[in-house]
Design a protein around this motif. Structure first.
Motif, short mmCIF file in Angstrom:
data_model
loop_
_atom_site.label_atom_id
_atom_site.label_comp_id
_atom_site.label_asym_id
_atom_site.label_seq_id
_atom_site.Cartn_x
_atom_site.Cartn_y
_atom_site.Cartn_z
N GLY C 35 -0.28 137.50 57.85
CA GLY C 35 -0.35 136.55 58.96
C GLY C 35 -0.74 135.16 58.50
O GLY C 35 -0.21 134.16 58.99
N VAL C 36 -1.65 135.10 57.53
CA VAL C 36 -2.07 133.80 57.00
C VAL C 36 -0.90 133.09 56.30
O VAL C 36 -0.66 131.90 56.51
CB VAL C 36 -3.27 133.96 56.04
CG1 VAL C 36 -3.60 132.65 55.33
CG2 VAL C 36 -4.49 134.47 56.80
N VAL C 38 2.30 133.69 56.78
CA VAL C 38 3.36 133.37 57.75
C VAL C 38 2.99 132.11 58.53
O VAL C 38 3.80 131.20 58.67
CB VAL C 38 3.61 134.56 58.71
CG1 VAL C 38 4.51 134.13 59.86
CG2 VAL C 38 4.23 135.72 57.96
N LEU C 39 1.77 132.03 59.03
CA LEU C 39 1.40 130.86 59.83
C LEU C 39 1.39 129.59 58.96
O LEU C 39 1.85 128.53 59.40
CB LEU C 39 0.06 131.04 60.52
CG LEU C 39 -0.22 130.00 61.61
CD1 LEU C 39 0.81 130.08 62.72
CD2 LEU C 39 -1.61 130.16 62.21
N VAL C 42 5.07 128.60 58.54
CA VAL C 42 5.65 128.07 59.77
C VAL C 42 5.14 126.65 60.02
O VAL C 42 5.92 125.73 60.29
CB VAL C 42 5.32 128.99 60.96
CG1 VAL C 42 5.64 128.31 62.28
CG2 VAL C 42 6.08 130.30 60.84
N VAL C 49 11.69 120.72 59.77
CA VAL C 49 12.80 121.35 60.50
C VAL C 49 13.08 120.57 61.77
O VAL C 49 14.23 120.26 62.08
CB VAL C 49 12.47 122.83 60.81
CG1 VAL C 49 13.51 123.41 61.76
CG2 VAL C 49 12.41 123.64 59.52
N LEU C 68 9.42 125.51 50.78
CA LEU C 68 8.89 126.83 51.11
C LEU C 68 7.73 127.18 50.20
O LEU C 68 6.69 127.69 50.65
CB LEU C 68 10.00 127.87 50.96
CG LEU C 68 9.53 129.25 51.35
CD1 LEU C 68 9.54 129.39 52.85
CD2 LEU C 68 10.36 130.29 50.67
N MET C 134 1.49 121.13 66.48
CA MET C 134 1.78 121.63 67.82
C MET C 134 2.17 123.11 67.77
O MET C 134 1.70 123.92 68.56
CB MET C 134 2.92 120.79 68.41
CG MET C 134 3.19 121.05 69.88
SD MET C 134 4.59 120.09 70.48
CE MET C 134 3.77 118.63 71.15
N LEU C 139 1.13 128.87 68.64
CA LEU C 139 1.19 130.26 68.18
C LEU C 139 -0.17 130.93 68.27
O LEU C 139 -0.26 132.15 68.38
CB LEU C 139 1.73 130.33 66.75
CG LEU C 139 3.22 129.99 66.62
CD1 LEU C 139 3.63 129.92 65.17
CD2 LEU C 139 4.06 131.04 67.34
#
Lengths: 214, 214, 214
Positions: C35-36, C38-39, C42, C49, C68, C134, C139
């Motif tokens: 989770g760390v 991934v966040l 993102v 993006v 990335l 944001m 999330l």
């Protein structure tokens, strides 16, 4: 639609009233002056950005300063007159309804211009109309109105359908753009006024926490 | 993958099961009939839209009516049979796992077709697979599953990797698309079944409010 | 800016520090190791993006593995050293401020390169800078910082303005990119330090639930 001026006016009007809706929601959530402008701008521009990304064209709303000005103007009005506007019953949702009607029609028109089929153009119009309000609710941590109220997606689809059917029958004049927007706004406002909600699907008797997947 | 028919079938199946997952989450959150359809459609289409926007091509999911029909069909099924489907243990997350497997494979394939490198194609596949569930959770105000559960991003990456490695080794037949999807789904379901979670990073002893930045 | 190397370095640095900000927020929210990552990924990639989608070009952040790697590296650092970083006061928001400064400048530069007008380039830069934070807040189910704090959008606009004005006056050297970033970061940190908030617009005396539209 053969009237690019009318299309532009409807688009800018939709951007402005969505800006009002976002700005008022920000005033109500006690955001500061900049927060009100930012939320108004985001909500005002969101529908057009979603529409253009889905078509696959660079978002016009971002390249043409007038859209930005219209959305920010909505925020400015809320900063100055938010206290007055707030007194009107459900003012956020009324401005939202006006925006929904305007944007679903202009979105469908742009879809047809870019060669989408009629069903896709209707969906594009409805999606554009729904996008702004959805983002407003998400950013303020609300479950989006479109998910909570039956008569939200349906008027957007109806308004876009009026325009697409008229154009498919060869009528490319400006009349049906206005008719489509009015149909959408009226159906939405009637739904708001009388709290029309479609029945929930048959479900387990006791409500459970949403989405826990148990 | 040399089999466009299989690719289409996998894509539509992924869209449909993500639609089921979104529709069931909507049923559980007591949304009305239209809310169920809207959430099913948004969740079913989200992965493909994210994939195509990241590639930089107009979203195919929006231009081809079959994707929309598949996603909306998931919502219709939930409106009719939501009560039955809800009884199955963790049905939302099971459908979500099936969608994850299907979409990570088709996303990676499309990435390769558009000339992305192998690592980018794997990431594109995983991102497409994760997108739908993330949006479903956001719209219902949940912290997304991908952030809460260790075995969510990893099976998506695994499934996409199977396909990309097979294609890089010259095997462009349909077998490894299915193998990749199965690997992803099995790993995800095992994680769900046994509540496998990776350890949290070493952190302050007492939990604090998320994101307050203090 | 005539120095593509500097632009790349600033871009990667911005991606990395936004990754740190997202990873730390994930550590604080007690997410697991994946989770760390991934966040962090993102949040680190989101600004770029958004910028590229708004310009209408395929997101470079996704095609170039270095972005990335930079974002994921932020997540790895948080997994290893989150406990240490967390001790610093408001570390999430400090990294966020650094990212804001770097990304608003690189976003504005890319906007100019793609032929946007000066006002649009400034807005593109500010929007890119704001996007990552944001998404992080959304999330984790926070109201985004940009809506809550007055001195968030303004430093982003200031930093982008420094760069755009310098380039419009013919100075395409790297100096003003760094100056713009520093201006943004300093103004943001001063706002954080002294809790500078702009006044809320005049509103109804008693606070009501946000967005209920009553």
């Amino acid at each position: 639609m053969d009237s690019p001026v009318l299309l532009l006016v409807l688009n800018l009007a939709g951007t402005f009233v969505f800006g009002l809706s976002g700005g008022l929601a920000a005033v109500r959530a006690r955001l500061d002056l900049v927060g009100v402008i930012v939320l108004a701008t985001v909500v005002g521009l969101a529908g057009g950005v979603v529409r253009d990304v889905l078509i696959g064209t660079p978002p016009a709303t971002f390249r043409d300063w007038r859209y930005l000005a219209a959305a920010a103007a909505g925020g400015l009005v809320c900063n100055v007159a938010g206290r007055v506007l707030e007194r009107f019953e459900r003012s956020i949702l009324v401005f939202d309804a006006l925006g929904l009607g305007l944007v679903c029609v202009t979105g469908a028109t742009k879809g047809l211009q870019f060669g989408l089929g009629p069903v896709q153009a209707i969906l594009l119009g409805a999606t554009s109309g729904i996008g702004g309000g959805m983002l407003r609710d998400l950013l303020l941590r609300q479950v989006p109105t479109v998910l909570r109220e039956g008569l939200y997606a349906i008027p957007a689809l109806l308004g876009a359908t009026v325009l697409v059917v008229a154009q498919s029958l060869g009528d490319t004049g400006p009349v049906y753009a206005v008719v489509g927007a009015v149909v959408c706004v009226v159906v939405r406002l009637v739904g708001l006024k009388y709290d029309v909600n479609l029945p929930a699907p048959a479900s387990a008797p006791n409500p459970v926490e949403p989405g826990t997947g148990g």
